[in-house]
Write a protein that holds these residues in place. Structure first.
Motif, PDB file in Angstrom:
ATOM      1  N   GLU A  83       0.842  -1.197   0.000  1.00  0.00           N
ATOM      2  CA  GLU A  83       0.000   0.000   0.000  1.00  0.00           C
ATOM      3  C   GLU A  83       0.880   1.250   0.000  1.00  0.00           C
ATOM      4  OE1 GLU A  83      -3.188  -0.261  -0.215  1.00  0.00           O
ATOM      5  OE2 GLU A  83      -3.587  -2.325   0.420  1.00  0.00           O
ATOM      6  N   ASP A  84       0.240   2.403  -0.175  1.00  0.00           N
ATOM      7  CA  ASP A  84       0.947   3.672  -0.038  1.00  0.00           C
ATOM      8  C   ASP A  84       1.477   3.799   1.385  1.00  0.00           C
ATOM      9  OD1 ASP A  84       0.952   6.718   0.701  1.00  0.00           O
ATOM     10  OD2 ASP A  84       1.042   6.631  -1.480  1.00  0.00           O
ATOM     11  N   CYS A  85       2.725   4.221   1.521  1.00  0.00           N
ATOM     12  CA  CYS A  85       3.332   4.239   2.856  1.00  0.00           C
ATOM     13  C   CYS A  85       2.665   5.238   3.799  1.00  0.00           C
ATOM     14  CB  CYS A  85       4.829   4.510   2.762  1.00  0.00           C
ATOM     15  SG  CYS A  85       5.263   6.089   2.033  1.00  0.00           S
ATOM     16  N   ASP A  86       2.071   6.294   3.265  1.00  0.00           N
ATOM     17  CA  ASP A  86       1.424   7.269   4.144  1.00  0.00           C
ATOM     18  C   ASP A  86       0.225   6.671   4.868  1.00  0.00           C
ATOM     19  OD1 ASP A  86       3.282   9.094   3.333  1.00  0.00           O
ATOM     20  OD2 ASP A  86       1.971  10.107   1.891  1.00  0.00           O
ATOM     21  N   ALA A  87      -0.391   5.636   4.293  1.00  0.00           N
ATOM     22  CA  ALA A  87      -1.541   5.019   4.948  1.00  0.00           C
ATOM     23  C   ALA A  87      -1.138   4.364   6.270  1.00  0.00           C
ATOM     24  CB  ALA A  87      -2.175   3.984   4.025  1.00  0.00           C
ATOM     25  N   ALA A  88       0.092   3.863   6.348  1.00  0.00           N
ATOM     26  CA  ALA A  88       0.551   3.196   7.570  1.00  0.00           C
ATOM     27  C   ALA A  88       1.289   4.131   8.508  1.00  0.00           C
ATOM     28  CB  ALA A  88       1.464   2.019   7.207  1.00  0.00           C
ATOM     29  N   PHE A  89       1.969   5.140   7.963  1.00  0.00           N
ATOM     30  CA  PHE A  89       2.843   5.973   8.781  1.00  0.00           C
ATOM     31  C   PHE A  89       2.449   7.443   8.802  1.00  0.00           C
ATOM     32  CE2 PHE A  89       5.564   2.531   6.976  1.00  0.00           C
ATOM     33  CZ  PHE A  89       5.690   1.806   8.146  1.00  0.00           C
ATOM     34  N   GLY A  90       1.300   7.765   8.213  1.00  0.00           N
ATOM     35  CA  GLY A  90       0.897   9.163   8.168  1.00  0.00           C
ATOM     36  C   GLY A  90       1.904   9.965   7.357  1.00  0.00           C
TER      37      GLY A  90
END
Length: 306
Positions: free
Chosen positions: A135-142
């Protein structure tokens, strides 16, 4: 001109590319301050003729953050028998118990492998919610990783990349969690072939089986029983990769009752027999396996460190 500038070409990555004609990769160890949190850093650079994607595979692994230095790269992946999906400019490859198939055009990607403890420090989400997902990394790490991406893309050369990762992740992972000690003990225990049951694993770590289940879901992404099978299988897979053909059956983990038992696990984790998997034309997998041995050490393979 630096090596990375040669790869990109004299123009910015979004304007033009000058990539090697054969796949190229680098591996680096993280700074000592990140020991136990980051398994290593990697760079992959490939070039392909128009209409002929580069095909490769990632073994089951812990989570990886991967950033495209060539943002226009056409890249898609499929975890196990799942659907193909495009990979964005910054992607989280969650902890996996299956291989991840990859097809891409020309491009350069750089990444950092997160250990289970590193995941617990960096993400508020349980690793189980990201297992076998890309997934897009921002989905997990903001927006935590957002500040790092332009720094990586502006790196002067290859060897600036691990320095940038180190500086960023040391700060991002500085705060300990109350589970740190138990996560580290579980990580270590999974490397020991003597731990063959969930009960033995819990006893080794000094926690109840129920607590073990919670910690496994929070930081590792899978139930303890699957973690034991996964570690045993990866130990065996890389043992036979290093062994002579005539010695491969003897190289598998003694926890297997027989060779057919190992083959059944291979179907679950690889989707095919191990010999068929190792015969595939997978240039990056073959090179990266050797480099991980040299740079990160053979034990890293047993847990799928990226």
């Amino acid at each position: 001109m630096t090596e990375l500038q040669k790869l990109r070409g004299s123009e910015p990555a979004s304007v033009g590319l000058a990539l090697p004609t054969t796949p190229r990769m680098r591996y680096w160890k993280p700074a000592p301050a990140l020991r136990g949190l980051v398994s290593g850093y990697h760079l992959y650079a490939v070039t392909t003729p128009p209409g002929r994607p580069h095909r490769d595979v990632f073994q089951p692994a812990w989570a990886n953050i991967r950033v495209l230095l060539t943002a226009a790269t056409d890249w898609r992946v499929r975890v196990g028998e799942g659907a193909w999906k495009p990979v964005g400019e910054c992607a989280l490859f969650g902890p996996s118990s299956q291989v991840t198939w990859s097809e891409s055009g020309s491009g350069i990607v750089v990444g950092a492998g997160l250990t289970p403890l590193g995941w617990a420090r960096l993400s508020k989400f349980p690793a189980a919610s990201w297992a076998n997902r890309v997934e897009d990394c921002d989905a997990a790490f903001g927006d935590v990783i957002a500040a790092l991406r332009p720094l990586l893309r502006g790196a002067a050369d290859d060897d600036a990349l691990p320095v940038l990762f180190d500086a960023f992740l040391i700060g991002a992972m500085a705060r300990a969690t109350r589970l740190d000690s138990a996560i580290a003990r579980l990580d270590s225990a999974l490397l020991d072939p003597a731990n063959t049951t969930v009960g033995a694993l819990a006893k080794r770590i000094g926690i109840t089986p129920r607590s073990l289940e919670r910690i496994a879901a929070r930081a590792f992404g899978f139930p303890p029983k699957l973690l034991l099978r996964r570690a045993r299988f990866l130990r065996s897979l890389h043992a036979i990769r290093r062994a002579e053909p005539s010695e491969r059956a003897a190289a598998i983990d003694p926890g297997y009752t027989d060779y057919p038992h190992f083959i059944r696990d291979a179907q679950d984790f690889l989707g095919m027999p191990p010999r068929a998997f190792l015969k595939l034309d997978m240039p990056l997998f073959a090179q990266s396996a050797k480099l991980r041995d040299q740079v990160l050490g053979a034990p890293a393979q047993a847990l799928g460190s990226g």
